[in-house]
Design a protein around this motif. Structure first.
Motif, short mmCIF file in Angstrom:
data_model
loop_
_atom_site.label_atom_id
_atom_site.label_comp_id
_atom_site.label_asym_id
_atom_site.label_seq_id
_atom_site.Cartn_x
_atom_site.Cartn_y
_atom_site.Cartn_z
N ARG A 13 37.22 39.97 2.56
CA ARG A 13 36.20 40.48 3.48
C ARG A 13 36.77 41.64 4.31
NH1 ARG A 13 32.90 35.64 4.08
NH2 ARG A 13 32.93 34.77 1.97
N GLU A 14 37.93 41.40 4.88
CA GLU A 14 38.54 42.42 5.74
C GLU A 14 38.82 43.69 4.95
OE1 GLU A 14 38.85 42.34 8.98
OE2 GLU A 14 37.89 40.36 8.95
N GLY A 15 38.47 44.81 5.55
CA GLY A 15 38.73 46.10 4.92
C GLY A 15 37.61 46.56 4.00
N THR A 16 36.60 45.70 3.77
CA THR A 16 35.47 46.11 2.95
C THR A 16 34.46 46.87 3.80
OG1 THR A 16 34.24 44.06 3.33
CG2 THR A 16 35.75 44.11 1.46
N SER A 17 33.42 47.36 3.16
CA SER A 17 32.42 48.16 3.86
C SER A 17 31.70 47.37 4.95
CB SER A 17 31.39 48.70 2.85
OG SER A 17 30.85 47.63 2.09
N LEU A 18 31.53 46.05 4.72
CA LEU A 18 30.81 45.20 5.68
C LEU A 18 31.58 43.89 5.86
CD1 LEU A 18 27.24 45.66 4.11
CD2 LEU A 18 28.06 46.74 6.23
N PRO A 19 32.67 43.92 6.60
CA PRO A 19 33.55 42.75 6.67
C PRO A 19 32.91 41.50 7.29
CG PRO A 19 34.22 44.42 8.27
CD PRO A 19 33.21 45.06 7.37
N HIS A 20 31.88 41.67 8.12
CA HIS A 20 31.28 40.53 8.80
C HIS A 20 29.87 40.21 8.28
CE1 HIS A 20 34.65 40.88 11.49
NE2 HIS A 20 34.29 42.12 11.81
N PHE A 21 29.42 40.94 7.27
CA PHE A 21 28.04 40.78 6.82
C PHE A 21 27.73 39.37 6.36
CE2 PHE A 21 25.08 40.53 3.26
CZ PHE A 21 23.91 40.96 3.87
N ILE A 22 28.57 38.80 5.52
CA ILE A 22 28.26 37.51 4.91
C ILE A 22 28.10 36.43 5.97
CG2 ILE A 22 29.18 35.68 3.43
CD1 ILE A 22 30.36 37.88 1.65
N ASP A 23 29.05 36.34 6.89
CA ASP A 23 28.96 35.32 7.93
C ASP A 23 27.71 35.51 8.80
OD1 ASP A 23 31.31 34.16 7.06
OD2 ASP A 23 32.57 35.26 8.48
N ASP A 24 27.43 36.76 9.18
CA ASP A 24 26.27 37.03 10.02
C ASP A 24 24.97 36.74 9.28
OD1 ASP A 24 28.04 37.84 11.96
OD2 ASP A 24 27.76 39.99 11.61
N TRP A 25 24.92 37.10 8.00
CA TRP A 25 23.73 36.89 7.18
C TRP A 25 23.43 35.39 7.01
CZ3 TRP A 25 23.29 37.08 1.24
CH2 TRP A 25 21.96 37.25 0.85
N PHE A 26 24.47 34.65 6.67
CA PHE A 26 24.29 33.21 6.46
C PHE A 26 23.89 32.51 7.77
CE2 PHE A 26 27.32 33.04 2.55
CZ PHE A 26 26.34 33.65 1.78
N GLU A 27 24.44 32.98 8.88
CA GLU A 27 24.09 32.38 10.17
C GLU A 27 22.60 32.56 10.46
OE1 GLU A 27 25.26 32.75 14.93
OE2 GLU A 27 26.44 33.84 13.42
N LEU A 28 22.08 33.74 10.20
CA LEU A 28 20.66 33.99 10.42
C LEU A 28 19.78 33.17 9.47
CD1 LEU A 28 20.08 37.80 11.13
CD2 LEU A 28 19.78 35.86 12.67
N LEU A 29 20.22 33.00 8.23
CA LEU A 29 19.46 32.19 7.28
C LEU A 29 19.30 30.76 7.80
CD1 LEU A 29 20.75 33.23 3.73
CD2 LEU A 29 18.53 33.67 4.73
#
Length: 414
Positions: free
Chosen positions: A332-348
């Motif tokens: 995750r770290e260093g990618t274009s969206l390092p926090h996207f997955i966690d934030d997305w799943f939290e909203l789901l």
């Protein structure tokens, strides 16, 4: 003679250089820890025909796109054996089937499903009657030592029976042209090329305003033909992206979405269990691009990104399996969206009642799409899987809500 000899030598030196240039000028390959051979492999085409059992007054047919039936024979006065075989092997143990059946007068008939040794029944049968799909009542199904037996009440009106609702390439085209493109001038329909059998590989290019510099999100589905529950989630996801709400408008002002609504039209229309017309699993070809579907899609993505100076930041690949699950990469770290997955799943989980995200994280070892996004573009890649038997209403909710959540997370991304 000497001049001819020198000329031939020059030609022999030039040809390899040309071939090397052509090879190197193709899409840049992406390396994976475990390579997969995706060269063409022989397939067994089903014979298209209608099987007549005139003494029973029953007919069975596979003469339509998306059908799968490799043979039919009478067992007794009330039962017909239906043979279903894969396009080639090795292949995943998920037999797909699709056939049409009718009779000359109302009658009850039994159908015994016959698969090759080592293959067990996976998909609960659905039926299409009067233009509508429904699940077949469990009371009309029986598991026996010989295999699954299906009871049908037949008439002159044909019934289509299939492992999943059939959505062939024509059905898909009709859907996106009506429900996605419509009269929306910000949804542009195009083509990235053709399959081995000459079918179109469509692409939808979606954005508002000036395209230059817009980050790119990629959506794709139907690499594997029978996986329609993932396609249903994709449909609801995509229609939510283009619903012209305030959220959608803000999102498409900032981002560009490239959409591939049917990656494997040959396999879909041929009724394949998993592969394309060349007998290859497309979701293992995201390294060397030997198959026309992946080569054309990858080439289009790379050209589009370069021409518009837009970075590919996220790829969602919609599939189906035994249960709902999101396959993610651990990096995750260093990618274009390092926090996207966690934030997305939290909203789901916040926005879907009683919903718990089922995440399976591992870095791709074989050449699959989610690994291509990570290793090739330092982008987030996710395989978005929906369960075979997830209720259709739940699929619609998950698809729409996950699109809304994605837009909200990315709009907050700086």
């Amino acid at each position: 003679m000497k001049r001819q000899f020198i000329s031939r030598i020059k030609w022999l030196l030039i040809v390899p250089a040309i071939l090397l240039f052509v090879h190197c000028s193709g899409p840049k390959r992406v390396k994976f820890p475990i390579p997969v051979d995706t060269k063409n492999k022989p397939i067994d085409l089903q014979i298209k025909k209608s099987y007549a059992f005139e003494d029973l007054g029953v007919w069975v047919s596979n003469e339509f796109d998306g059908a799968r039936l490799n043979g039919a024979q009478k067992l007794n006065d009330s039962t017909i054996i239906l043979r279903f075989e894969p396009e080639n092997t090795p292949i995943n143990k998920s037999p797909y089937y699709g056939f049409k059946v009718w009779s000359d007068s109302p009658k009850q008939t039994y159908f015994l499903f016959d698969y090759p040794e080592g293959f067990d029944h996976r998909y609960k049968p659905k039926r299409k009657e009067d233009g509508k799909w429904s699940e077949i009542d469990s009371l009309d199904l029986a598991e026996t030592e010989s295999g699954m037996i299906l009871k049908l009440n037949l008439s002159r009106e044909p019934i289509i029976v299939a492992g999943q609702e059939i959505n062939n390439s024509k059905d898909v085209q009709e859907w996106y042209r009506e429900d996605v493109v419509g009269n929306r001038d910000f949804v542009r329909e195009g083509s990235v090329g053709q399959t081995e059998l000459g079918r179109n590989i469509p692409v939808l290019d979606i954005y508002h305003g000036n395209v230059t510099g817009k980050p790119i999100i990629v959506l794709m589905t139907r690499q594997h033909p029978p996986e329609v529950t993932g396609y249903f989630a994709f449909q609801n996801f995509l229609t939510t992206l283009v619903d012209q709400s305030e959220l959608s408008t803000q999102f498409l002002n900032k981002y560009r979405v490239l959409v591939f609504p049917i990656m494997n039209p040959d396999g879909v229309d041929l009724g394949h269990w998993r592969h394309n017309a060349n007998g290859v699993d497309l979701n293992r070809d995201w390294s060397k691009y030997r198959q026309p579907e992946i080569k054309n899609v990858v080439g289009h993505l790379l050209r589009t990104s370069k021409e518009s100076m837009g970075e590919i930041i996220l790829g969602l690949d919609f599939h189906s399996t035994y249960e709902d699950v999101f396959y993610t990469n651990e990096i995750r770290e260093g990618t274009s969206l390092p926090h996207f997955i966690d934030d997305w799943f939290e909203l789901l989980e916040q926005n879907i009642a009683g919903y718990k995200v089922n995440e399976a994280a591992s870095n791709s070892t074989r050449p699959v799409s989610k690994g291509w996004f990570l290793y090739g573009h330092n982008a987030v890649g996710i395989t978005y899987e929906i369960g075979d038997h997830t209720p259709r209403e739940r699929i619609a909710e998950i698809g729409a809500t996950s699109a809304q959540a994605m837009m909200n997370v990315l709009l907050e991304n700086k």
